[in-house]
Design an enzyme around this catalytic site. Sequence first.
Site, short mmCIF file in Angstrom:
data_model
loop_
_atom_site.label_atom_id
_atom_site.label_comp_id
_atom_site.label_asym_id
_atom_site.label_seq_id
_atom_site.Cartn_x
_atom_site.Cartn_y
_atom_site.Cartn_z
N SER A 11 2.40 33.22 -50.08
CA SER A 11 3.29 34.12 -49.33
C SER A 11 4.40 33.33 -48.65
O SER A 11 5.14 33.86 -47.85
CB SER A 11 2.50 34.93 -48.31
OG SER A 11 1.85 34.05 -47.43
N SER A 251 1.23 28.72 -38.77
CA SER A 251 1.74 29.88 -39.50
C SER A 251 3.12 29.53 -40.00
O SER A 251 3.61 28.42 -39.79
CB SER A 251 1.79 31.10 -38.57
OG SER A 251 2.84 30.92 -37.66
N LYS A 252 3.73 30.51 -40.64
CA LYS A 252 5.08 30.28 -41.17
C LYS A 252 6.05 29.88 -40.06
O LYS A 252 7.08 29.27 -40.31
CB LYS A 252 5.60 31.54 -41.87
CG LYS A 252 4.69 32.08 -42.94
CD LYS A 252 4.98 31.52 -44.30
CE LYS A 252 3.74 31.23 -45.12
NZ LYS A 252 2.62 32.13 -44.99
N ARG A 253 5.69 30.25 -38.81
CA ARG A 253 6.60 29.92 -37.70
C ARG A 253 6.65 28.41 -37.42
O ARG A 253 7.60 27.91 -36.87
CB ARG A 253 6.20 30.69 -36.43
CG ARG A 253 6.72 32.11 -36.43
CD ARG A 253 6.23 32.89 -35.24
NE ARG A 253 4.78 33.11 -35.35
CZ ARG A 253 3.89 32.70 -34.46
NH1 ARG A 253 4.25 32.07 -33.40
NH2 ARG A 253 2.61 32.95 -34.65
N ASN A 254 5.58 27.71 -37.79
CA ASN A 254 5.57 26.26 -37.56
C ASN A 254 6.27 25.58 -38.72
O ASN A 254 5.64 24.91 -39.54
CB ASN A 254 4.14 25.73 -37.45
CG ASN A 254 3.35 26.47 -36.39
OD1 ASN A 254 2.50 27.30 -36.70
ND2 ASN A 254 3.64 26.18 -35.15
#
Length: 315
Positions: A11, A251-254
């Site tokens: 993803s 998560s994708k935020r990191n």
Amino acid sequence: MTVGRFAPSPSGRIHLGNMLCCLLAWLSARQKEGRVVLRIEDLDTARCPRRYAEQMEEDLRWLGLRWDEGPEVGGPGGPYYQSLRNDLYQAALERLQDRGLVYPCFCTRAELHASSAPHREDGQVIYAGTCRALSSAQAAEKARKTGRSPALRLRVPEEEISFTDGHMGFYQENLARECGDFLLRRSDGMFAYQLAVVVDDAAMGVTEVVRGADLLSSTPRQLLLYHLLGLKPPAFYHFPLLLAADGHRLSKRNADAGLESLRGHCTAEEILGKLAYLAGFNPSAEPRDAESLLQDFSWEKVPGEDICIPPTLFS
Ligand code: GLU
């Protein structure tokens, strides 16, 4: 023969947690002279477009984590994209339906998440069994009235399901009390992860599953499915999660923990060496390739608690 697997969901670009998962799965299988299968878990085709999967395959090759069976390499258990395996999931679903273990559920997400609904530790709702006792006439009536196509749920038994994890030890859950009847297929027709993962691991001859501890509590549901489908379950090894320096899950935020950024300033050996150091089997954070870590890896060295990534380790 040991057969391990990587089962990433593409993803987005892989992050350090995914990389540690693949490294541990690879080492655990290879140390037993086993084989490794790569299966792309892209059931959610909207979130997991093919280009992400291809990028993931390229990233894994760049890291030096080769698979023996899977996309490009081929093998007897293909296709290796879950999005191409719906026939197999449908066949398994029908076997469960034939035994009267499956029922349609018309509850909406909003109804399920109503404030009074009891929640599991992982935040998921414990299904209260609202649609469990609908007769087929009542279900047909509901379908007509609501205009909704139903999701499908499995009736779970009122009993403890236990197993001994190769790393985390004894674990048990009473699905009726702690989970409720769980989804096999969503109302939009997408098969649930729990069903697909069991069908695939069994069909691909997987004998050991290595994955993050966030999936430990999925294992009793999967063991129930193995049992009901008459399939032999693999051994399970769940490892602690890697946390960002602020203690939150990656998560994708990191973005800094994602391979997109890391590939700009680290070699594959640097990344693997640091991951192995965090996971307890590289004595220092020195660069290592996957092959050389085979002599140092053992499950006993891997910690049981979540691991915080020190802020400067990968910068
Ligand atoms: N596809 C899942 C993930 O990427 C892993 C599933 C599994 O290992 O059973 O989180």
